[in-house]
Design a protein around this motif. Structure first.
Motif, PDB file in Angstrom:
ATOM      1  N   SER A 172       1.263  -0.935   0.233  1.00 23.98           N
ATOM      2  CA  SER A 172      -0.263   0.353  -0.059  1.00 23.98           C
ATOM      3  C   SER A 172       0.964   1.477  -0.323  1.00 23.98           C
ATOM      4  CB  SER A 172      -0.388   0.126   1.312  1.00 23.98           C
ATOM      5  OG  SER A 172      -1.534  -1.374   0.905  1.00 23.98           O
ATOM      6  N   ARG A 184       0.032   5.832   0.300  1.00 27.57           N
ATOM      7  CA  ARG A 184      -0.770   7.063   0.323  1.00 27.57           C
ATOM      8  C   ARG A 184      -0.635   8.240  -0.069  1.00 27.57           C
ATOM      9  NH1 ARG A 184      -2.849  10.994   5.492  1.00 27.57           N
ATOM     10  NH2 ARG A 184      -5.094  11.115   4.442  1.00 27.57           N
ATOM     11  N   TYR A 186     -13.692   6.646  -9.632  1.00 24.58           N
ATOM     12  CA  TYR A 186     -12.612   5.700 -10.181  1.00 24.58           C
ATOM     13  C   TYR A 186     -12.668   4.551 -11.567  1.00 24.58           C
ATOM     14  CZ  TYR A 186     -13.370   6.135  -5.502  1.00 24.58           C
ATOM     15  OH  TYR A 186     -12.288   6.293  -3.797  1.00 24.58           O
ATOM     16  N   VAL A 195      -8.860   0.431 -11.182  1.00 18.93           N
ATOM     17  CA  VAL A 195      -8.617   0.572  -9.401  1.00 18.93           C
ATOM     18  C   VAL A 195      -9.558   0.383  -8.411  1.00 18.93           C
ATOM     19  CG1 VAL A 195      -6.457   2.793 -10.428  1.00 18.93           C
ATOM     20  CG2 VAL A 195      -8.902   2.974  -9.881  1.00 18.93           C
ATOM     21  N   ARG A 216      -9.644  -1.548  -4.926  1.00 22.42           N
ATOM     22  CA  ARG A 216      -8.393  -1.001  -4.757  1.00 22.42           C
ATOM     23  C   ARG A 216      -7.695   0.455  -4.382  1.00 22.42           C
ATOM     24  NH1 ARG A 216      -3.897  -2.016  -7.290  1.00 22.42           N
ATOM     25  NH2 ARG A 216      -4.926  -1.639  -9.768  1.00 22.42           N
ATOM     26  N   PHE A 217      -8.235   1.288  -4.704  1.00 21.27           N
ATOM     27  CA  PHE A 217      -8.148   3.099  -4.479  1.00 21.27           C
ATOM     28  C   PHE A 217      -8.552   3.213  -3.740  1.00 21.27           C
ATOM     29  CE2 PHE A 217      -4.300   3.052  -7.972  1.00 21.27           C
ATOM     30  CZ  PHE A 217      -3.432   2.004  -7.983  1.00 21.27           C
ATOM     31  N   LEU A 249      -4.937  10.273  -2.272  1.00 21.85           N
ATOM     32  CA  LEU A 249      -5.281   9.194  -2.619  1.00 21.85           C
ATOM     33  C   LEU A 249      -4.831   7.678  -1.999  1.00 21.85           C
ATOM     34  CD1 LEU A 249      -6.512   7.134  -5.695  1.00 21.85           C
ATOM     35  CD2 LEU A 249      -4.054   6.997  -6.460  1.00 21.85           C
ATOM     36  N   GLN A 250      -5.123   6.770  -1.314  1.00 24.65           N
ATOM     37  CA  GLN A 250      -5.478   5.593  -0.561  1.00 24.65           C
ATOM     38  C   GLN A 250      -4.974   4.336  -1.661  1.00 24.65           C
ATOM     39  OE1 GLN A 250      -4.070   5.303   2.541  1.00 24.65           O
ATOM     40  NE2 GLN A 250      -3.703   2.979   1.294  1.00 24.65           N
ATOM     41  N   MET A 251      -3.675   3.879  -2.548  1.00 25.12           N
ATOM     42  CA  MET A 251      -3.702   2.751  -2.699  1.00 25.12           C
ATOM     43  C   MET A 251      -3.467   1.592  -2.148  1.00 25.12           C
ATOM     44  SD  MET A 251      -1.464   4.732  -5.742  1.00 25.12           S
ATOM     45  CE  MET A 251      -0.152   5.146  -4.662  1.00 25.12           C
ATOM     46  N   LEU A 293      -1.395  -3.206  -4.487  1.00 25.44           N
ATOM     47  CA  LEU A 293      -0.411  -2.550  -5.843  1.00 25.44           C
ATOM     48  C   LEU A 293      -0.418  -3.467  -6.485  1.00 25.44           C
ATOM     49  CD1 LEU A 293       1.064   0.610  -4.389  1.00 25.44           C
ATOM     50  CD2 LEU A 293      -0.626   0.474  -6.049  1.00 25.44           C
ATOM     51  N   ASP A 341       0.487  -1.227 -11.742  1.00 26.43           N
ATOM     52  CA  ASP A 341      -0.101  -0.208 -11.108  1.00 26.43           C
ATOM     53  C   ASP A 341       1.596   1.382 -11.245  1.00 26.43           C
ATOM     54  OD1 ASP A 341      -1.849  -0.959  -8.377  1.00 26.43           O
ATOM     55  OD2 ASP A 341      -2.293  -0.100 -10.205  1.00 26.43           O
ATOM     56  N   TYR A 381       2.152   9.305 -10.694  1.00 24.63           N
ATOM     57  CA  TYR A 381       1.111   9.762 -10.564  1.00 24.63           C
ATOM     58  C   TYR A 381       0.810  11.554 -10.103  1.00 24.63           C
ATOM     59  CZ  TYR A 381      -0.569   4.648  -9.726  1.00 24.63           C
ATOM     60  OH  TYR A 381      -0.874   3.746  -9.892  1.00 24.63           O
TER      61      TYR A 381
END
Length: 120
Positions: free
Chosen positions: A17, A19, A59, A63, A66-67, A80-82, A85, A89, A93
């Motif tokens: 993950s 952020r 979205y 994603v 997941r995001f 953006l919390q990812m 992954l 990806d 960004y």
């Protein structure tokens, strides 16, 4: 007039993950939509997620689930919390903001980009 500064990118293993944060500053009266885009090597920039001032989100299919995009209107910041992954990806960004200036002109601004690399 307006600057967008991103942070939070880096190298992460698949399944991990990250952020991302993007703070806007300058002659801002208000910000309408904010969003995240990404561009992988050799590919066009693509939309990842957007959020309106009221909190409505969108979205990309790639994603969804997941995001998660969120924003703090008091801080003019979007996140953006990812999670979960994947190597696909991996990209630079970019943060985007639709800004209404104190001059009452409206303009679109971009951040400088932050690299996200997903690799073992």
């Amino acid at each position: 007039q307006v600057q967008l500064v991103e942070s939070g990118g880096g190298l992460v293993q698949p399944g991990g993950s990250l952020r991302l944060s993007c703070a806007a500053s300058g002659s801002i009266f208000s910000i309408n939509a904010m969003g995240w885009y990404r561009q992988a090597p050799g590919k066009q920039r693509e939309l990842v997620a957007t959020i309106t001032k009221g909190g409505s989100t969108y979205y990309a299919d790639s994603v969804k689930g997941r995001f998660s995009i969120s924003r703090d209107n008091a801080k003019n910041t979007v996140y953006l919390q990812m999670n979960s992954l994947k190597p696909e990806d991996t990209a630079v960004y970019y943060c985007n903001a639709d800004v209404l200036l104190y001059s009452l002109n409206r303009a679109d601004y971009w951040g400088q980009g932050t690299q996200v690399t997903v690799s073992s």
